[in-house]
Every structure is written in structure tokens, then in C-alpha cells.
Enzyme design. Structure first.
Site, PDB file in Angstrom:
ATOM      1  N   ASP A   1       0.803  -1.231   0.000  1.00 23.62           N
ATOM      2  CA  ASP A   1       0.000   0.000   0.000  1.00 23.62           C
ATOM      3  C   ASP A   1       0.838   1.284   0.000  1.00 23.62           C
ATOM      4  OD1 ASP A   1      -2.523  -1.079  -0.279  1.00 23.62           O
ATOM      5  OD2 ASP A   1      -2.643  -1.582   1.841  1.00 23.62           O
TER       6      ASP A   1
ATOM      7  N   ASP B   1      -7.115  -4.156  -4.456  1.00 24.65           N
ATOM      8  CA  ASP B   1      -6.787  -2.819  -3.934  1.00 24.65           C
ATOM      9  C   ASP B   1      -5.507  -2.265  -4.561  1.00 24.65           C
ATOM     10  OD1 ASP B   1      -8.102  -4.678  -2.247  1.00 24.65           O
ATOM     11  OD2 ASP B   1      -7.858  -3.426  -0.484  1.00 24.65           O
TER      12      ASP B   1
ATOM     13  N   GLY C   1      -9.412 -17.771  -7.001  1.00 25.23           N
ATOM     14  CA  GLY C   1      -9.803 -16.504  -6.405  1.00 25.23           C
ATOM     15  C   GLY C   1     -10.186 -16.714  -4.952  1.00 25.23           C
TER      16      GLY C   1
ATOM     17  N   THR D   1     -11.143 -14.325  -0.925  1.00 23.18           N
ATOM     18  CA  THR D   1     -11.426 -13.022  -0.324  1.00 23.18           C
ATOM     19  C   THR D   1     -10.719 -12.905   1.020  1.00 23.18           C
ATOM     20  OG1 THR D   1     -13.186 -11.396   0.038  1.00 23.18           O
ATOM     21  CG2 THR D   1     -13.512 -13.557   1.059  1.00 23.18           C
TER      22      THR D   1
ATOM     23  N   ARG E   1     -16.033  -2.640  -1.786  1.00 25.98           N
ATOM     24  CA  ARG E   1     -14.872  -1.725  -1.842  1.00 25.98           C
ATOM     25  C   ARG E   1     -13.809  -2.255  -2.813  1.00 25.98           C
ATOM     26  NH1 ARG E   1     -14.154  -0.908   3.187  1.00 25.98           N
ATOM     27  NH2 ARG E   1     -12.103  -1.661   3.732  1.00 25.98           N
TER      28      ARG E   1
ATOM     29  N   TRP F   1     -12.152  -0.199  -5.826  1.00 28.27           N
ATOM     30  CA  TRP F   1     -10.718  -0.032  -6.146  1.00 28.27           C
ATOM     31  C   TRP F   1     -10.464  -0.390  -7.612  1.00 28.27           C
ATOM     32  CZ3 TRP F   1      -9.534   3.033  -2.635  1.00 28.27           C
ATOM     33  CH2 TRP F   1      -9.542   2.775  -1.270  1.00 28.27           C
TER      34      TRP F   1
ATOM     35  N   SER G   1     -14.111  -3.875   7.970  1.00 29.03           N
ATOM     36  CA  SER G   1     -14.174  -5.309   7.697  1.00 29.03           C
ATOM     37  C   SER G   1     -15.333  -5.917   8.471  1.00 29.03           C
ATOM     38  CB  SER G   1     -12.858  -5.983   8.097  1.00 29.03           C
ATOM     39  OG  SER G   1     -12.953  -7.371   7.860  1.00 29.03           O
TER      40      SER G   1
HETATM   41  N1  GLY Z   1      -7.059  -1.431   1.156  1.00 29.37           N
HETATM   42  C1  GLY Z   1      -7.610  -1.975   2.320  1.00 29.37           C
HETATM   43  C2  GLY Z   1      -9.074  -1.786   2.413  1.00 29.37           C
HETATM   44  O1  GLY Z   1      -9.698  -1.265   1.485  1.00 29.37           O
HETATM   45  O2  GLY Z   1      -9.617  -2.158   3.446  1.00 29.37           O
END
Ligand code: GLY
Length: 373
Positions: free
Chosen positions: A87, A148, A206, A208, A220, A224, A338
Site C-alpha cells: 500500500d 486494492d 480466487g 477473499t 470496496r 478499487w 471489515s
Molecule cells: N485497502 C484496504 C481496504 O480497502 O480495506
């Protein structure tokens, strides 16, 4: 309406300078932001809000606070603190790169290129991807990418443009191509993450981390993808990236509930308890505004996307923002960090606040954010 919302956002940001001091907001609990000393993936967003506020007002209080954040990012880079993840683009695009863009400060430019070099260390040549999390060879994460990362690639494209070193761009393009092929599914929805064999890049499956289940579409993550592919198009001119941004955006819009703000996962069963993620919708508003800038006036999606931006922004302002709550720390309520992990499932998120402000700046005065120049 947008002007009032932007003024409110800027006034709250100014009040928060005194509240936060030299610390950084992350997510909230019961309306109070958790603060840290620049140790998380989210710290650039506060920096970005200060720079946006400074550009809009020319108030030195914002500039001074933004410069403090850049100093902190300098220290983080010098000591390689909390940079063992992908990140780096989120962190340094909105801090040192923003400083370079606004002030043409050569040190800030060099610092940002150094940050791009840190991201390059996550390139795994055997598998041809940027590893998201963990150390090289990590049993769980060594072969894993996450969607992301599309928002981290602009840092590499930018570093190529500033240095002429093609490696940055080659890595970004290979990673974007791999993400497009494996993270985006045939119906234009997305996986949050994908696993490869780190030895040879062979695709495995794939999955998650923050979504409802492995094959679901975490909203989200889809956000992204929308903004990230639009930015990859901006830097490369590759029409396939624009096409992907448009298609994933249509998927997002078509799956929105009546009030035009996303639940946390498009596949989570909807009940009265299902959480929203207002931050996903704020990111998508920026992504749509980026896409709109690339469309011909004859493009049939132009008006559709414009309507979607206004419907979403109206709903965010009227139903999710803290306008009218002068003491609120955050700008957007009902973000979800989350839900699956039980972390801040219905709170302020500093990135939700940042993208909301960026969208308002784009709408109000044509600002383009700090992801590219
Ligand atoms: N990039 C981490 C999130 O969107 O939680």
C-alpha cells in the site's frame, strides 16, 4: 449543495487538526477516530485531506499540518517502518507526491521515487505480480494479489514518467494485466484476492479477505478496480483498461440498493442489519468522475455515469454525511472496514472521508486528486 458539503468538510478538517495533533486518524469507534503514529496503510488519506483543504482555502494552517505529515512519512521511509506491504501508493501519492504536485519541491519528488522503489521490491519476477501482503515466500500470502493494488500502481507509472526508468511502468502494466485477467470475472464483478503459484505464476484460485465469501463481490474491492483501472488507462492509454473500468462501474451501479449507497458486499444477504460501506460509494464517485473525463460526448454511458455520480453524491450528503453535526470528527457515517473481521463495521473511515472530499473538489472546482499529474 456540493459547495455547502465541501465547506462543511473543510471546517471539520480544520477542527480535526487541533484534535489529532501530529497523529493520524484511521477508523472510528462510536464516533471517535482511533489515532496512530503513521503505522497503518491509511495514513496518506489524512495528509491528502489537508492538501486538498489547503489548495481550496490557501489557509496556511492546512499547509503546516500537511507538511508535518510529510515529515512523518520521511521518517517512515528512512526507517522502513510499517512498509512491508503493497500500500505504498496509497501512502505516498497523497503525502509527498501531493507536496511535489503543489509546491514543486524536489525533495518531495525524490522521496516519492524512493517510495516507488520500496513498492518495486514486492515484484515477484517468477510469478509476474506485486505481492500484496507478507514477506517473500510467506506460506499464505507469497502468491497472493489483491484488487486494492490497482490504486498503488499510479505511483509506479508516475515514477517512470519522472525518471525515464521503464522498469516501473513494465511492472505496473504486467500487474494491471494480471489483475484484469484474474481478478475481474466474466460478468464484470471482481474477486478481492487471487492466488498464484509463486514459483511459476500458475493461477490457482480466487478468494477473499474482507468480502462475504470467496466468490462474492466485496463492494470496496470493486470500487478499487473501477478507479484503479481508470487511472491505469490515464497513464498508459490502453483502451482495455478503460473498458474494464467502465464495465466494472456499470456492474457496481446496477447492483446498488435504492438509496444508491453500497452495502459492504454485493452478495451479502440484505436484511435490516446489513451494513453499508459508504466509503466504497465515495471511491466510486471519484472513479466515475475520472472515467467521465475520458468519454466522448457521444458515448452512451456518459449521461448514465453522470446521473450515477449525482445520485450517489446526493445520497451521501443527505443521508450519510455529518452535515449539521458541527462536532463530528468524521465526514461520512456508515463505512465498513471489515464486516467479516468484525472491525469497525459501521463507522467513520478516513479513506471514506478523503474520497468524499476528493469527489466534492472534483465536482466543485475540477480538481483531479493526487493520483496522477
Ligand atoms: N485497502 C484496504 C481496504 O480497502 O480495506
Amino acid at each position: 449543495m456540493y459547495n455547502e458539503a465541501l465547506e462543511d468538510a473543510i471546517a471539520k478538517t480544520k477542527r480535526n487538526i487541533g484534535r489529532f495533533g501530529k497523529r493520524f486518524p484511521h477508523v472510528s469507534n462510536d464516533g471517535v477516530y482511533e489515532l496512530n503514529d503513521n503505522t497503518d496503510w491509511t495514513n496518506g488519506f489524512w495528509s491528502g485531506m489537508l492538501w486538498l483543504s489547503y489548495e481550496h482555502t490557501k489557509d496556511e494552517a492546512f499547509r503546516n499540518a500537511a507538511l508535518d505529515t510529510v515529515e512523518s512519512f520521511r521518517d517512515r521511509l528512512d526507517n522502513r517502518l510499517h512498509l512491508d506491504h503493497h500500500d505504498i501508493g496509497f501512502l505516498y501519492s497523497l503525502s509527498s507526491k501531493a507536496k511535489w504536485m503543489i509546491e514543486r519541491d524536489e525533495q518531495a519528488k525524490r522521496m516519492t521515487i524512493e517510495a516507488a522503489d520500496v513498492l518495486m521490491k514486492r515484484w515477484r519476477a517468477e510469478g509476474r505480480y506485486l505481492q500484496a501482503w507478507g514477506a517473500k515466500g510467506d506460506a499464505d500470502n507469497g502468491g497472493r494479489i489483491i484488487v486494492d493494488c490497482m490504486m498503488n500502481l499510479p505511483l509506479l507509472y508516475w515514477a517512470f514518467e519522472k525518471t525515464g526508468n521503464e522498469e516501473y511502468k513494465k511492472v505496473a502494466i504486467q500487474h494491471a494485466d494480471k489483475s484484469r485477467r484474474f481478478l475481474i470475472r466474466g460478468d464484470d464483478s471482481s474477486y478481492h484476492t487471487f492466488y498464484f503459484n509463486p514459483a511459476d505464476g500458475e493461477a490457482i484460485r480466487g478468494g477473499t479477505a474482507q468480502g462475504y465469501m470467496d466468490g462474492s463481490t466485496w463492494t470496496r474491492g470493486q470500487a478499487w478496480a473501477i478507479y484503479g483501472f481508470a487511472l491505469s488507462y490515464r497513464y498508459t492509454g490502453n483502451q482495455l483498461y478503460l473498458e474494464t473500468a467502465k464495465r466494472t462501474a456499470v456492474y457496481f451501479i446496477e447492483h446498488l440498493p435504492e438509496d444508491q449507497v453500497a452495502y459492504w458486499d454485493f452478495d451479502a444477504p440484505v436484511t435490516a442489519e446489513t451494513k453499508r460501506d459508504s466509503s466504497a460509494s465515495a471511491i466510486v464517485a471519484c472513479g466515475l468522475l475520472e472515467i467521465i473525463g475520458h468519454l466522448e460526448s457521444s458515448d452512451p454511458l456518459l449521461v448514465y455515469f453522470q446521473d450515477a455520480v449525482h445520485r450517489t453524491m446526493r445520497s451521501l450528503i443527505e443521508r450519510y454525511s455529518t452535515i449539521g453535526q458541527a462536532d463530528a470528527q468524521g465526514l461520512l457515517e456508515h463505512g465498513s472496514y471489515s464486516v467479516r473481521g468484525g472491525a469497525s463495521p459501521d463507522d467513520f473511515m478516513i479513506w471514506g472521508d478523503y474520497y468524499y472530499m476528493e469527489a466534492l473538489m472534483r465536482l466543485q472546482n475540477g480538481h483531479k486528486g493526487y493520483w496522477y499529474e
